[in-house]
Structure formats: structure tokens, C-alpha cells
Enzyme design. Sequence first.
Site, PDB file in Angstrom:
ATOM      1  CG  HIS A 306     -16.795  18.227  50.016  1.00  0.00           C
ATOM      2  ND1 HIS A 306     -16.209  17.771  51.163  1.00  0.00           N
ATOM      3  CD2 HIS A 306     -17.439  19.361  50.344  1.00  0.00           C
ATOM      4  CE1 HIS A 306     -16.501  18.592  52.161  1.00  0.00           C
ATOM      5  NE2 HIS A 306     -17.242  19.566  51.690  1.00  0.00           N
ATOM      6  CG  ASP A 364     -20.808  25.933  47.676  1.00  0.00           C
ATOM      7  OD1 ASP A 364     -19.880  25.231  48.127  1.00  0.00           O
ATOM      8  OD2 ASP A 364     -21.344  26.846  48.333  1.00  0.00           O
TER       9      ASP A 364
HETATM   10  C1  SDX Z   1     -17.215  23.999  50.400  1.00  0.00           C
HETATM   11  O1  SDX Z   1     -14.429  21.496  53.584  1.00  0.00           O
HETATM   12  C2  SDX Z   1     -15.679  21.714  53.628  1.00  0.00           C
HETATM   13  O2  SDX Z   1     -16.408  21.099  54.373  1.00  0.00           O
HETATM   14  C3  SDX Z   1     -16.159  22.825  52.709  1.00  0.00           C
HETATM   15  C4  SDX Z   1     -17.672  23.052  52.652  1.00  0.00           C
HETATM   16  C5  SDX Z   1     -18.207  23.530  53.981  1.00  0.00           C
HETATM   17  O3  SDX Z   1     -19.408  23.365  54.227  1.00  0.00           O
HETATM   18  O4  SDX Z   1     -17.433  24.188  54.744  1.00  0.00           O
HETATM   19  O5  SDX Z   1     -18.332  21.838  52.315  1.00  0.00           O
HETATM   20  C6  SDX Z   1     -18.023  24.127  51.637  1.00  0.00           C
HETATM   21  O6  SDX Z   1     -16.183  24.607  50.303  1.00  0.00           O
HETATM   22  C7  SDX Z   1     -17.677  23.037  49.328  1.00  0.00           C
HETATM   23  C8  SDX Z   1     -16.661  22.949  48.135  1.00  0.00           C
HETATM   24  C9  SDX Z   1     -16.946  24.160  47.235  1.00  0.00           C
HETATM   25  N1  SDX Z   1     -15.875  24.249  46.147  1.00  0.00           N
HETATM   26  C10 SDX Z   1     -16.169  24.001  44.880  1.00  0.00           C
HETATM   27  O7  SDX Z   1     -17.257  23.563  44.472  1.00  0.00           O
HETATM   28  C11 SDX Z   1     -15.018  24.338  43.931  1.00  0.00           C
HETATM   29  C12 SDX Z   1     -14.821  23.179  42.930  1.00  0.00           C
HETATM   30  N2  SDX Z   1     -14.307  22.002  43.676  1.00  0.00           N
HETATM   31  C13 SDX Z   1     -12.882  21.823  43.730  1.00  0.00           C
HETATM   32  O8  SDX Z   1     -12.101  22.965  43.674  1.00  0.00           O
HETATM   33  C14 SDX Z   1     -12.443  20.718  44.696  1.00  0.00           C
HETATM   34  O9  SDX Z   1     -13.277  19.662  44.486  1.00  0.00           O
HETATM   35  C15 SDX Z   1     -12.376  21.021  46.173  1.00  0.00           C
HETATM   36  C16 SDX Z   1     -11.563  22.235  46.476  1.00  0.00           C
HETATM   37  C17 SDX Z   1     -13.741  21.197  46.728  1.00  0.00           C
HETATM   38  C18 SDX Z   1     -11.721  19.799  46.858  1.00  0.00           C
HETATM   39  O10 SDX Z   1     -10.403  19.782  46.473  1.00  0.00           O
HETATM   40  P1  SDX Z   1      -9.438  18.584  46.930  1.00  0.00           P
HETATM   41  O11 SDX Z   1     -10.035  17.761  47.994  1.00  0.00           O
HETATM   42  O12 SDX Z   1      -8.093  19.186  47.189  1.00  0.00           O
HETATM   43  O13 SDX Z   1      -9.444  17.669  45.691  1.00  0.00           O
HETATM   44  P2  SDX Z   1      -8.479  17.837  44.505  1.00  0.00           P
HETATM   45  O14 SDX Z   1      -8.435  19.289  44.105  1.00  0.00           O
HETATM   46  O15 SDX Z   1      -7.199  17.165  44.848  1.00  0.00           O
HETATM   47  O16 SDX Z   1      -9.246  17.049  43.374  1.00  0.00           O
HETATM   48  C19 SDX Z   1      -9.070  15.659  43.267  1.00  0.00           C
HETATM   49  C20 SDX Z   1      -9.096  15.407  41.767  1.00  0.00           C
HETATM   50  C21 SDX Z   1      -8.123  16.288  40.994  1.00  0.00           C
HETATM   51  O17 SDX Z   1      -7.770  15.582  39.832  1.00  0.00           O
HETATM   52  P3  SDX Z   1      -6.286  14.844  39.868  1.00  0.00           P
HETATM   53  O18 SDX Z   1      -5.262  15.927  40.186  1.00  0.00           O
HETATM   54  O19 SDX Z   1      -6.359  13.789  40.933  1.00  0.00           O
HETATM   55  O20 SDX Z   1      -6.115  14.297  38.456  1.00  0.00           O
HETATM   56  O21 SDX Z   1     -10.410  15.739  41.247  1.00  0.00           O
HETATM   57  C22 SDX Z   1     -10.295  16.820  40.319  1.00  0.00           C
HETATM   58  C23 SDX Z   1      -8.953  17.471  40.542  1.00  0.00           C
HETATM   59  O22 SDX Z   1      -8.470  18.019  39.322  1.00  0.00           O
HETATM   60  N3  SDX Z   1     -11.376  17.740  40.641  1.00  0.00           N
HETATM   61  C24 SDX Z   1     -12.170  18.325  39.756  1.00  0.00           C
HETATM   62  C25 SDX Z   1     -13.064  19.095  40.521  1.00  0.00           C
HETATM   63  N4  SDX Z   1     -12.782  18.954  41.815  1.00  0.00           N
HETATM   64  C26 SDX Z   1     -11.737  18.127  41.891  1.00  0.00           C
HETATM   65  N5  SDX Z   1     -12.208  18.286  38.408  1.00  0.00           N
HETATM   66  C27 SDX Z   1     -13.177  19.034  37.835  1.00  0.00           C
HETATM   67  N6  SDX Z   1     -14.094  19.798  38.495  1.00  0.00           N
HETATM   68  C28 SDX Z   1     -14.066  19.846  39.839  1.00  0.00           C
HETATM   69  N7  SDX Z   1     -14.947  20.568  40.498  1.00  0.00           N
END
Ligand code: SDX
Length: 429
Positions: A306, A364
Site C-alpha cells: 500500500h 483487497d
Molecule cells: C487500494 O491509496 C489507497 O488508499 C488505495 C486503497 C483505497 O482504499 O482507496 O487503499 C485501495 O488500492 C489498495 C491497494 C490495492 N492494490 C494491490 O493490492 C495491488 C498490489 N500492490 C501494489 O501494486 C502496490 O503495493 C501498490 C500499488 C498498492 C502501492 O504501490 P507504491 O506505493 O507505488 O509502491 P511501489 O510500487 O513503489 O512498491 C514499493 C516496493 C517496490 O519494490 P522496489 O521497486 O522498491 O524494489 O515494493 C514492491 C515494489 O516492487 N511491491 C511489491 C508489491 N507491492 C509493492 N512486491 C510484490 N508484491 C506486491 N504486492
Amino acid sequence: MAGKSATVTVNDKSVELPVRSGSIGPEVVDIGTLYKQTGQFTYDPGFTSTASCESKITYIDGDEGILLHRGFPIEQLAEQGDFLEVCYLLLYGELPTKTQKIDFDHRVTHHTMVHEQMSRFFTGFRRDAHPMAVMCGCVGALSAFYHDSTDITDPHQRMVASLRMIAKMPTLAAMAYKYHIGQPFVYPKNDLDYASNFLHMCFAVPCEDYKVNPVLARAMDRIFILHADHEQNASTSTVRLAGSSGANPFACIAAGIACLWGPAHGGANEAALNMLAEIGTVDRIPEYVAKAKDKNDPFRLMGFGHRVYKNYDPRAKIMQKTTHEVLAELGHKDDPLLQVAMELERIALTDPYFIEKKLYPNIDFYSGITLKALGFPTTMFTVLFALARTVGWIAQWNEMIEDPEQRIGRPRQLYVGEPKRDYIPVSKR
Ligand code: SDX
């Protein structure tokens, strides 16, 4: 007394920028005059360090795993309140008195029908159209029916439109579901509460009476509460940006629905369940955890991570409890998807990669299992998220319009394209 300020030095020129404090949470550096004073912009493409507005509606402490709606913890609202009470709180800022609650519930209940001609929009879609595509179209079309509540400068019209949106989203969502499965639409019933009415519109058929299971209705109502609002997430920011141009509320909510659809946002509940189904059995979890950790593999654990929560999403804990309640009530407590989810959570929470990156289950992760158990197809999961988030979108939209500081949102950019150059006739290219 001069307030706090931050000094920014650009090309040997220092400028003072005011620092503003909220009631709780991080202070902000007001950069509104930075460009005027320095000729430079700030750069923050994901808005990871950028506040877009002042707000009194919701507060999240991502490090502590705290979520407050108008100061009330989500755990207390989910356990003790109901969804329409939370709607009143988000819209008006206080929990309703008994009289206010009776009046609000009555007003919402008596706006649940949609114009009969709305049903003709559905017949234009293929039956296998994704229900979110249908919702984008039909919600946007509401502005064609309700000209008496599109004047955004009139507080009364804004509140009428707000109530209409909250009241009609379940009806439209149920119609999208019924159309998707080829069953006739079921009209709302004024003697049912909000969640029961929605379940009845989705699962009743004309051939026999449908009795709503009160345990499932309570679970549905709690799921709506958990999804109601969440600060300036992507879809709420979309609604605010659309609203900043003066677009009517129905069009703004349709924009929010479109943004929520993405798998990185509201589409994650559908993606998370599809991921659990693809993993299938507990013994295949290590293979998928390895894929999630592999920088060269685009696969991510859906329902994990998140932007704000770097601790457990408080909604996920309540969602997990609701999942167990629903599965127990339906006799599915040994659901293989739940077994995979619980083992995946256990493994991920002990894996150094997830610990180091502070990746925890979000709302989720468990919601999909619950919604599937309630009888919804995965294609309906994000529609249910949109149904619940409509009150958050509309409350934030109202706050934006009433905010004297708000103006049309128009970000700038860092241009990295070609400098000015002259046209070349095609004969010389
Ligand atoms: C919702 O914003 C809100 O409040 C949203 C929400 C709401 O109520 O409105 O809470 C609802 O959207 C919840 C999130 C649902 N999405 C998912 O579950 C999809 C999977 N999660 C990711 O795509 C990600 O965690 C996000 C999109 C939720 C957050 O992305 P960020 O903040 O841009 O973080 P990031 O992508 O920069 O990740 C940081 C690191 C990265 O690694 P590095 O590049 O630093 O090496 O963590 C890794 C990412 O690769 N990472 C994951 C991961 N999520 C982040 N690695 C594996 N699995 C994951 N799920």
C-alpha cells in the site's frame, strides 16, 4: 506571530515557504509561490510527498495502521455502526442523532429507484460486458436524468445529488449484475435496510420469495463501511480533479469509477481472488512468492502492499474476521481459497523481502474471498468497491467545492522533449 517556514535555496537564491500544521499528522510546506519566486517547479510524479488539499474527512497513519473517519476509528465504526450512519458522518462531520438517522435513512431509501428509462442503457451492452464498464456508462448517464441537481454552486442541489448517488448506486450495481447474468431486474424495497436491499436486488428472482440472511447482510454492510473513504487515493483524487473544473457530480463519480477499476487500485480485489485461484494449492505458494520478489517478473502479490500503510491495513484485519464469519455461516470454513490466503499471508509476513519493503495485506486481500462466498462473480468485486466508495467520493467532492482555496487542478511538468525546431517538408525527410 510569524508562522513556521521552510527555506529553499535555488541557484544561490533562498526563499521562505510557509509551513502549515494540521490537527494530527505531518506538517506541509506550502509551495504555492515557489514557481513565482524561483521559476522552478517541484517534481513528485506519484504524489508520494505531495498534499493536494486540506481535508477533515479521513486520516490515515500508515506507520501505525490507523484509519479515522471524522476522528472515529474504523474498528469502532465497523463493529458498532452501520453504513448509512457512516455515510451521514462522512457527509455532515458528526454521527447522527436518533432522529437525524431516521430521517437520513428515510431520505436515502426513498431515492433508491432509478428513472425507468435507465434500464434501456443496459440493453445496449453485451451481456458479457464487464460490469465496471456498464457502471462507468450508466453512472455518467445519470446527469442526463437529474438536471435539478447538477448546479454545483447550490448547496441544496449538491446535497440532493449526494443522496441520489448514495441511494442509486446499489440499484445500478444490482442492475449491472442482473443484466450480466441474464436475469430480470429486481426493484428496491423500501422495507429493507441498505445492505439487505442490495442483496435482495442482486439475488431475488420473480419466481419465489428471497429471504435475506441477516448475518450476510451485516457482513455486506460492514464491507461497505470498510470501503467508504480513504483520504486522497487515486480515485478520490480523480473525482476531486474532475470536480475542480466544475463538472457535474454524476460525471465526477463516473470518473472515479473508471480510475478505481485499475488492478493497482480497486481492481485488486478481483485480481487478488484470481491470483489465489491461480495458485490453487498451498504447495504452490513458494513459487508465486518467488515470482513476486523477482525484479524481472512483473507479477505482484495482489492484495499486498500500500502507498500509505507500511503496517497492517486496519481494514484488512476486520475484513479477515468478516471472511471467517461469512464462511462459517455458509458452511465453507474449509474453503481452499481461504487456506491458500492464510498460508500466503503467513509466509509473506515472515519473508525478509516483504518485511523490508513493509508489504502487508491490504483491504483487497480478503474481500474477494468473502464476496465470492456471498455469491458474487469476480467481475462484480470492484463494482461493490465503487458502490461503497461513492459516499467517500461525494463527501470529498463537496469538501473540495466548499474549500475557498480550491481552484481548477492543473499540474505542470518537467519537459524532456525536443527543443524548438523547424518543419521539414516531406520531400526532404
Ligand atoms: C487500494 O491509496 C489507497 O488508499 C488505495 C486503497 C483505497 O482504499 O482507496 O487503499 C485501495 O488500492 C489498495 C491497494 C490495492 N492494490 C494491490 O493490492 C495491488 C498490489 N500492490 C501494489 O501494486 C502496490 O503495493 C501498490 C500499488 C498498492 C502501492 O504501490 P507504491 O506505493 O507505488 O509502491 P511501489 O510500487 O513503489 O512498491 C514499493 C516496493 C517496490 O519494490 P522496489 O521497486 O522498491 O524494489 O515494493 C514492491 C515494489 O516492487 N511491491 C511489491 C508489491 N507491492 C509493492 N512486491 C510484490 N508484491 C506486491 N504486492
